[in-house]
Design a protein around this motif. Structure first.
Motif, PDB file in Angstrom:
ATOM      1  N   ALA A 119      11.651  80.452  64.271  1.00  5.22           N
ATOM      2  CA  ALA A 119      10.807  81.487  63.673  1.00  5.22           C
ATOM      3  C   ALA A 119      11.042  82.787  64.434  1.00  5.22           C
ATOM      4  CB  ALA A 119       9.341  81.079  63.734  1.00  5.22           C
ATOM      5  N   LEU A 120      11.535  83.797  63.734  1.00 11.11           N
ATOM      6  CA  LEU A 120      11.688  85.130  64.313  1.00 11.11           C
ATOM      7  C   LEU A 120      10.353  85.871  64.320  1.00 11.11           C
ATOM      8  CD1 LEU A 120      15.028  86.064  62.518  1.00 11.11           C
ATOM      9  CD2 LEU A 120      14.756  85.287  64.893  1.00 11.11           C
ATOM     10  N   ALA A 121       9.493  85.467  63.415  1.00 13.75           N
ATOM     11  CA  ALA A 121       8.123  85.973  63.273  1.00 13.75           C
ATOM     12  C   ALA A 121       7.440  85.002  62.318  1.00 13.75           C
ATOM     13  CB  ALA A 121       8.106  87.403  62.724  1.00 13.75           C
ATOM     14  N   PRO A 122       6.132  85.078  62.143  1.00  9.68           N
ATOM     15  CA  PRO A 122       5.485  84.161  61.215  1.00  9.68           C
ATOM     16  C   PRO A 122       6.110  84.202  59.821  1.00  9.68           C
ATOM     17  CG  PRO A 122       3.838  85.290  62.529  1.00  9.68           C
ATOM     18  CD  PRO A 122       5.155  85.948  62.840  1.00  9.68           C
ATOM     19  N   GLY A 123       6.639  83.073  59.381  1.00 11.44           N
ATOM     20  CA  GLY A 123       7.225  82.983  58.050  1.00 11.44           C
ATOM     21  C   GLY A 123       8.578  83.644  57.891  1.00 11.44           C
ATOM     22  N   GLN A 124       9.154  84.189  58.961  1.00  8.63           N
ATOM     23  CA  GLN A 124      10.494  84.784  58.924  1.00  8.63           C
ATOM     24  C   GLN A 124      11.410  83.882  59.760  1.00  8.63           C
ATOM     25  OE1 GLN A 124      10.761  89.113  59.286  1.00  8.63           O
ATOM     26  NE2 GLN A 124       8.514  89.212  59.183  1.00  8.63           N
ATOM     27  N   LEU A 125      12.300  83.181  59.079  1.00  9.75           N
ATOM     28  CA  LEU A 125      12.937  82.015  59.666  1.00  9.75           C
ATOM     29  C   LEU A 125      14.452  82.119  59.704  1.00  9.75           C
ATOM     30  CD1 LEU A 125      10.835  79.403  57.656  1.00  9.75           C
ATOM     31  CD2 LEU A 125      10.242  80.514  59.835  1.00  9.75           C
ATOM     32  N   MET A 145      17.743  79.392  60.029  1.00  6.66           N
ATOM     33  CA  MET A 145      18.120  77.987  60.011  1.00  6.66           C
ATOM     34  C   MET A 145      19.612  77.845  59.730  1.00  6.66           C
ATOM     35  SD  MET A 145      16.623  76.727  56.288  1.00  6.66           S
ATOM     36  CE  MET A 145      17.119  75.026  56.573  1.00  6.66           C
ATOM     37  N   LEU A 146      20.118  76.641  59.890  1.00  7.62           N
ATOM     38  CA  LEU A 146      21.522  76.353  59.643  1.00  7.62           C
ATOM     39  C   LEU A 146      21.857  76.369  58.161  1.00  7.62           C
ATOM     40  CD1 LEU A 146      22.107  73.541  62.237  1.00  7.62           C
ATOM     41  CD2 LEU A 146      23.770  75.348  61.794  1.00  7.62           C
ATOM     42  N   GLU A 147      23.053  76.872  57.844  1.00  6.29           N
ATOM     43  CA  GLU A 147      23.602  76.698  56.503  1.00  6.29           C
ATOM     44  C   GLU A 147      23.760  75.202  56.209  1.00  6.29           C
ATOM     45  OE1 GLU A 147      27.367  78.557  56.078  1.00  6.29           O
ATOM     46  OE2 GLU A 147      26.602  80.602  56.216  1.00  6.29           O
ATOM     47  N   GLY A 148      23.754  74.882  54.933  1.00  6.85           N
ATOM     48  CA  GLY A 148      24.019  73.501  54.549  1.00  6.85           C
ATOM     49  C   GLY A 148      22.785  72.680  54.284  1.00  6.85           C
ATOM     50  N   ASN A 149      21.633  73.335  54.166  1.00  4.39           N
ATOM     51  CA  ASN A 149      20.377  72.640  53.883  1.00  4.39           C
ATOM     52  C   ASN A 149      19.660  73.313  52.702  1.00  4.39           C
ATOM     53  OD1 ASN A 149      20.197  70.653  56.229  1.00  4.39           O
ATOM     54  ND2 ASN A 149      20.518  72.581  57.314  1.00  4.39           N
ATOM     55  N   ARG A 181      15.079  75.973  49.901  1.00  3.75           N
ATOM     56  CA  ARG A 181      14.315  76.231  48.679  1.00  3.75           C
ATOM     57  C   ARG A 181      12.833  75.927  48.886  1.00  3.75           C
ATOM     58  NH1 ARG A 181      16.652  72.890  45.908  1.00  3.75           N
ATOM     59  NH2 ARG A 181      15.097  71.212  45.855  1.00  3.75           N
ATOM     60  N   LEU A 182      12.517  74.831  49.559  1.00  4.01           N
ATOM     61  CA  LEU A 182      11.118  74.481  49.817  1.00  4.01           C
ATOM     62  C   LEU A 182      10.435  75.541  50.675  1.00  4.01           C
ATOM     63  CD1 LEU A 182      11.470  70.653  50.528  1.00  4.01           C
ATOM     64  CD2 LEU A 182      10.435  71.715  48.501  1.00  4.01           C
ATOM     65  N   LEU A 183      11.152  76.063  51.659  1.00  3.67           N
ATOM     66  CA  LEU A 183      10.580  77.092  52.532  1.00  3.67           C
ATOM     67  C   LEU A 183      10.322  78.382  51.754  1.00  3.67           C
ATOM     68  CD1 LEU A 183      12.803  76.577  55.717  1.00  3.67           C
ATOM     69  CD2 LEU A 183      10.527  75.668  55.272  1.00  3.67           C
ATOM     70  N   GLU A 184      11.270  78.747  50.910  1.00  2.00           N
ATOM     71  CA  GLU A 184      11.092  79.971  50.117  1.00  2.00           C
ATOM     72  C   GLU A 184       9.952  79.813  49.111  1.00  2.00           C
ATOM     73  OE1 GLU A 184      15.669  81.695  50.385  1.00  2.00           O
ATOM     74  OE2 GLU A 184      15.099  80.370  48.728  1.00  2.00           O
ATOM     75  N   GLU A 185       9.811  78.622  48.550  1.00  2.00           N
ATOM     76  CA  GLU A 185       8.701  78.365  47.631  1.00  2.00           C
ATOM     77  C   GLU A 185       7.357  78.443  48.349  1.00  2.00           C
ATOM     78  OE1 GLU A 185       9.650  74.589  45.959  1.00  2.00           O
ATOM     79  OE2 GLU A 185      11.116  75.399  44.528  1.00  2.00           O
ATOM     80  N   ALA A 186       7.372  78.197  49.668  1.00  2.00           N
ATOM     81  CA  ALA A 186       6.148  78.296  50.470  1.00  2.00           C
ATOM     82  C   ALA A 186       5.873  79.727  50.927  1.00  2.00           C
ATOM     83  CB  ALA A 186       6.240  77.379  51.677  1.00  2.00           C
ATOM     84  N   CYS A 239       8.156  81.759  52.624  1.00  2.00           N
ATOM     85  CA  CYS A 239       8.891  82.164  53.813  1.00  2.00           C
ATOM     86  C   CYS A 239      10.145  82.967  53.440  1.00  2.00           C
ATOM     87  CB  CYS A 239       9.306  80.936  54.627  1.00  2.00           C
ATOM     88  SG  CYS A 239       7.927  79.949  55.236  1.00  2.00           S
ATOM     89  N   GLU A 240      10.555  83.839  54.349  1.00  2.00           N
ATOM     90  CA  GLU A 240      11.840  84.522  54.252  1.00  2.00           C
ATOM     91  C   GLU A 240      12.825  83.775  55.133  1.00  2.00           C
ATOM     92  OE1 GLU A 240      11.572  88.666  55.121  1.00  2.00           O
ATOM     93  OE2 GLU A 240       9.689  88.910  54.011  1.00  2.00           O
ATOM     94  N   VAL A 241      13.961  83.370  54.558  1.00  2.00           N
ATOM     95  CA  VAL A 241      14.872  82.482  55.272  1.00  2.00           C
ATOM     96  C   VAL A 241      16.258  83.111  55.385  1.00  2.00           C
ATOM     97  CG1 VAL A 241      15.879  80.176  55.380  1.00  2.00           C
ATOM     98  CG2 VAL A 241      13.606  80.494  54.351  1.00  2.00           C
ATOM     99  N   GLN A 242      16.763  83.209  56.610  1.00  2.00           N
ATOM    100  CA  GLN A 242      18.152  83.562  56.863  1.00  2.00           C
ATOM    101  C   GLN A 242      18.876  82.314  57.378  1.00  2.00           C
ATOM    102  OE1 GLN A 242      18.907  87.532  58.778  1.00  2.00           O
ATOM    103  NE2 GLN A 242      16.723  87.380  59.275  1.00  2.00           N
ATOM    104  N   THR A 243      20.169  82.252  57.137  1.00  2.00           N
ATOM    105  CA  THR A 243      20.955  81.115  57.611  1.00  2.00           C
ATOM    106  C   THR A 243      22.135  81.596  58.444  1.00  2.00           C
ATOM    107  OG1 THR A 243      22.347  81.062  55.638  1.00  2.00           O
ATOM    108  CG2 THR A 243      20.322  79.732  55.599  1.00  2.00           C
ATOM    109  N   TYR A 244      22.658  80.697  59.271  1.00  2.00           N
ATOM    110  CA  TYR A 244      23.874  80.993  60.023  1.00  2.00           C
ATOM    111  C   TYR A 244      24.812  79.802  59.917  1.00  2.00           C
ATOM    112  CZ  TYR A 244      22.653  77.875  63.908  1.00  2.00           C
ATOM    113  OH  TYR A 244      22.365  76.769  64.667  1.00  2.00           O
ATOM    114  N   ARG A 245      26.084  80.067  60.103  1.00  2.00           N
ATOM    115  CA  ARG A 245      27.101  79.023  60.052  1.00  2.00           C
ATOM    116  C   ARG A 245      27.211  78.370  61.426  1.00  2.00           C
ATOM    117  NH1 ARG A 245      31.177  77.641  56.662  1.00  2.00           N
ATOM    118  NH2 ARG A 245      33.036  76.659  57.550  1.00  2.00           N
TER     119      ARG A 245
END
Length: 288
Positions: free
Chosen positions: A236-242, A244-248, A253-258, A260-266
């Motif tokens: 968590a970079l901040a509440p709800g700003q996340l 996570m790894l690519e490939g999930n 999708r579940l996090l965004e539906e909740a 949250c703002e989601v960034q990924t990295y390789r």
């Protein structure tokens, strides 16, 4: 003077973080000895790490490199584990994995450079790794007891923190795949906001599940097939700003539906081969 350390939280805005760029110890790691899935490609791992650092910096977080020489410690890139940061200073831990012994003193050197005081240092037979700990709230530290963290480690952490008003909650971890693997407490849970967590329920102690329910923490259960790709390992970079790894994709999708703002990295080389995600690769030293 602005404080340069502290923040007894997993989700308050991340201000400063200590990270370690992969070096030759990581690139030459024997997969059998280090329990990696295969030998990492160092050049690709460094590129992945550089991109991860850039993403965190783009959020506005100060990234500090932990560059104390550790020529034989491949796992030293996982900077979350050697210490706990509190509002009153650092607790220097004692690694449960024999190959990682010595990372604690190296991290203490970096903390000294950053003028982060040491509140306590584990000693004797005490063992504890940061991956077995998380802040449930500012006054509650959760600790998992397993192959990497023992009751004496918990006792010494409790002795350091209870005088400062911190309650320690402990839970026994399952055997899972045994002592050579790495099942940390944070292998199956990450806090995303104060009342929101992502979880893999099959590995969660019942008493912890009940405590989260009692506190009104909403639990998002990951798709089972995404556990092996570390879907529960989320920074968590901040509440709800996340991050996570690519490939999930199912978990994302579940996090965004909740909400949250989601960034990924390789992390093909950096994370999947060495079995450590964004939480493992970062040691927050200032949140809030």
């Amino acid at each position: 003077m602005k404080k340069s350390y502290g923040g007894q939280s997993m989700v308050a805005p991340l201000r400063r973080v200590v990270m370690r760029r992969p070096d030759t110890a990581f690139g030459s790691a024997d997969p059998v000895i280090w329990h990696y899935t295969s030998q990492p490609d160092l050049v690709r791992a460094q590129a992945e790490h550089d991109a991860l650092v850039a993403t965190i910096r783009n959020f506005g977080t100060e990234v500090i490199y932990h560059d104390v020489a550790q020529p034989t410690r491949a796992d030293s890139i996982f900077t979350y584990d050697p210490a706990i940061i509190t509002d009153n200073g650092a607790i220097i831990l004692s690694m449960g994995k024999d190959l990682r012994r010595g990372e604690e003193a190296a991290m203490a050197e970096t903390f000294q450079r950053l003028d982060i005081p040491v509140l306590a240092t584990l000693s004797g037979d005490a063992r504890a790794e940061g991956g077995d700990t998380f802040w449930l709230d500012e006054a509650t530290l959760v600790i998992g007891i397993g192959f990497r963290t023992n009751p004496e480690g918990v006792r010494q952490i409790r002795a350091a923190l209870e005088p400062h008003g911190v309650t320690i909650l402990t839970y026994d971890l399952p055997y899972y795949t045994g002592p050579d693997a790495c099942l940390h407490l944070l292998s199956f849970i990450s806090l995303l906001d104060q009342k929101l967590a992502v979880v893999h329920l099959p590995l969660m102690p019942v008493a912890l599940y009940q405590e989260l329910q009692r506190r009104g923490v909403r639990m998002i259960e990951i798709p089972e097939q995404e556990y092996v790709t570390q879907a529960t390992n989320i920074l968590a970079l901040a509440p709800g700003q996340l991050l996570m790894l690519e490939g999930n994709p199912g978990t994302k999708r579940l996090l965004e539906e909740a909400g949250c703002e989601v960034q990924t990295y390789r992390g093909e080389e950096l994370s999947f081969k060495a079995e450590g995600g964004p939480t493992c690769l970062t040691r927050p030293v200032l949140r809030g």
